[in-house]
Scaffold this motif. Structure first.
Motif, PDB file in Angstrom:
ATOM      1  N   HIS A 211      33.177  43.218  30.462  1.00 25.84           N
ATOM      2  CA  HIS A 211      34.452  42.952  31.132  1.00 25.84           C
ATOM      3  C   HIS A 211      34.363  43.282  32.620  1.00 25.84           C
ATOM      4  O   HIS A 211      34.810  42.505  33.468  1.00 25.84           O
ATOM      5  CB  HIS A 211      35.564  43.774  30.472  1.00 25.84           C
ATOM      6  N   THR A 214      32.309  40.631  34.379  1.00 24.27           N
ATOM      7  CA  THR A 214      33.082  39.398  34.583  1.00 24.27           C
ATOM      8  C   THR A 214      34.023  39.532  35.774  1.00 24.27           C
ATOM      9  O   THR A 214      34.131  38.618  36.610  1.00 24.27           O
ATOM     10  CB  THR A 214      33.885  39.062  33.310  1.00 24.27           C
ATOM     11  N   LEU A 215      34.706  40.686  35.863  1.00 27.99           N
ATOM     12  CA  LEU A 215      35.600  40.918  37.002  1.00 27.99           C
ATOM     13  C   LEU A 215      34.815  40.923  38.315  1.00 27.99           C
ATOM     14  O   LEU A 215      35.268  40.360  39.322  1.00 27.99           O
ATOM     15  CB  LEU A 215      36.327  42.255  36.829  1.00 27.99           C
ATOM     16  N   ARG A 217      31.867  39.468  39.012  1.00 33.57           N
ATOM     17  CA  ARG A 217      31.321  38.148  39.365  1.00 33.57           C
ATOM     18  C   ARG A 217      32.388  37.180  39.828  1.00 33.57           C
ATOM     19  O   ARG A 217      32.114  36.238  40.561  1.00 33.57           O
ATOM     20  CB  ARG A 217      30.569  37.572  38.165  1.00 33.57           C
ATOM     21  N   SER A 218      33.619  37.410  39.398  1.00 36.10           N
ATOM     22  CA  SER A 218      34.709  36.534  39.846  1.00 36.10           C
ATOM     23  C   SER A 218      35.311  37.003  41.161  1.00 36.10           C
ATOM     24  O   SER A 218      36.195  36.337  41.703  1.00 36.10           O
ATOM     25  CB  SER A 218      35.803  36.488  38.773  1.00 36.10           C
ATOM     26  N   GLY A 219      34.836  38.137  41.667  1.00 39.04           N
ATOM     27  CA  GLY A 219      35.393  38.661  42.916  1.00 39.04           C
ATOM     28  C   GLY A 219      34.350  39.100  43.906  1.00 39.04           C
ATOM     29  O   GLY A 219      33.761  38.294  44.626  1.00 39.04           O
ATOM     30  N   ARG A 222      29.866  37.878  43.769  1.00 38.17           N
ATOM     31  CA  ARG A 222      29.467  36.508  43.436  1.00 38.17           C
ATOM     32  C   ARG A 222      28.014  36.223  43.800  1.00 38.17           C
ATOM     33  O   ARG A 222      27.364  35.391  43.171  1.00 38.17           O
ATOM     34  CB  ARG A 222      30.390  35.526  44.153  1.00 38.17           C
TER      35      ARG A 222
END
Length: 371
Positions: A211, A214-215, A217-219, A222
């Protein structure tokens, strides 16, 4: 009186000791090594008995002088905080040494090694908790003493803005923005004063780390590689899932920022089972094992020497715009869970290691907990 124990029984006792124990002969060759010694030297007993102690530890180490003294005096000698670092054993190998001769074999010497890193972790963790407690009182005071006048300053700036010129309106907006920034800082500090019991359950740490990844890599990460080295057989950790997300999101964000600008910059998340460490749980008389190790590593420039020992203290930061509260909050959360967090850093490699208790049958699980 003759001992009723057989040789196998004596060896079993030595293997049960939680410290490396070796016996060397007059040439410095290994004669015996218990199971913890095998882990310490990263070699099996069958391999060690074919080698000498000097194959693993430099001959100028104080350990060899202690062995010579014991042979001459046939006495027991102890020395504390001895550096036995070597290319084979790794850096920062600080240990306590207990050296003794064998009454029936004066040419043999017994060496017991106690890792200082464990004792130092306990000492530093208590310091981190004390620092967090000092911030708790400060946070409560700041929340009360700053919020009311801060609201008045912001309100006055808003009133002035309605009648201000375009040039002055820039200043009134600046006052409001800075008031909001101070308010957010107070909000972050107020977290330290939260003394409510932690709602804990059986948490899958790999779910938490996925989790967080994921947070990230989305912010903020990257363009940064995040690698994983997980032990899939790890049992659940006894913790609050949301707080663990907060802890590892903070650690991963720091690691990503440390490698920004490096072409080969990468962050590694790893989990492992490390038995042997025990720590008291805050608010209780019990001691729990901390067998679960979670690590966030990066290959950035490392933590500066002058702040390394104080990295978890409040207001200590290397970031120009940082508040220095992120790692202090991490230390508080881990400490409230009865765990330990430690930072090992050198140029090119920094690792934040978190030791936590595992969930056991009988531990209370909240309705929203996961197994």
């Amino acid at each position: 009186m003759r001992s009723p124990l057989s040789n196998d029984g004596k060896i079993a006792i030595l293997n049960a000791l939680p410290h490396p124990v070796v016996v060397v002969d007059e040439q410095g060759a290994f004669v015996f090594a218990n199971s913890d010694a095998e882990q310490f030297f990263s070699a099996g007993a069958s391999h060690l008995v074919k080698r000498k102690l000097s194959d693993f530890i430099p001959t100028d180490s104080p350990l060899f002088a202690l062995i010579d003294q014991v042979r001459e005096s046939q006495a027991r000698i102890s020395e504390y905080r001895v550096d036995v670092s070597s290319p084979r054993l790794g850096s920062e190998r600080l240990v306590d040494l207990y050296v003794s001769s064998l009454p029936d074999r004066p040419d043999f010497v017994v060496v017991m090694i106690q890792l200082r890193s464990i004792a130092d972790k306990m000492d530093r963790q208590l310091t981190h908790r004390a620092a967090a407690r000092s911030v708790t009182g400060l946070a409560a005071m700041l929340a009360h003493e700053i919020r009311n006048p801060l609201s008045g300053i912001k309100g006055a700036a808003q009133l002035l803005e309605t009648a201000a010129s375009d040039e002055d309106r820039v200043l009134t907006r600046l006052i409001q923005e800075e008031s909001e920034r101070i308010g957010k800082l107070v909000d972050r500090m107020e977290v330290f004063s939260d003394q409510r019991p932690i709602e804990r359950s059986a948490v899958n740490i790999h779910s938490v780390l996925e989790h967080v990844k994921t947070l990230a890599r989305s912010g903020f990460s990257r363009s940064t590689r995040i690698l994983e080295t997980y032990d899939p057989s790890l049992p659940p950790v006894f913790a609050n899932r949301d707080q663990l997300v907060q802890v590892f999101l903070n650690l991963v964000k720091n690691a990503v920022e440390a490698v920004n600008g490096h072409e080969d910059g990468e962050v590694r998340l790893s989990t492992a089972f490390r038995p042997g460490v025990r720590l008291s749980v805050p608010g209780t008389k019990s001691r729990v094992a901390l067998p679960l190790e979670f690590t966030v590593e990066d290959n950035g420039p490392g933590v500066p020497d002058d702040i390394r020992e104080h990295i978890f203290d409040p207001f200590v930061t290397t970031k120009p715009s940082g508040s220095g509260l992120g790692l202090a909050l991490v230390a508080k959360i881990i400490g409230d869970h009865g765990g330990v967090i430690e930072c090992d850093s050198q140029p090119g490699h920094t690792a934040f290691r978190v030791l936590m208790p595992a969930w056991r049958d009988g531990d209370p699980v909240s309705p929203t907990g996961e197994a």
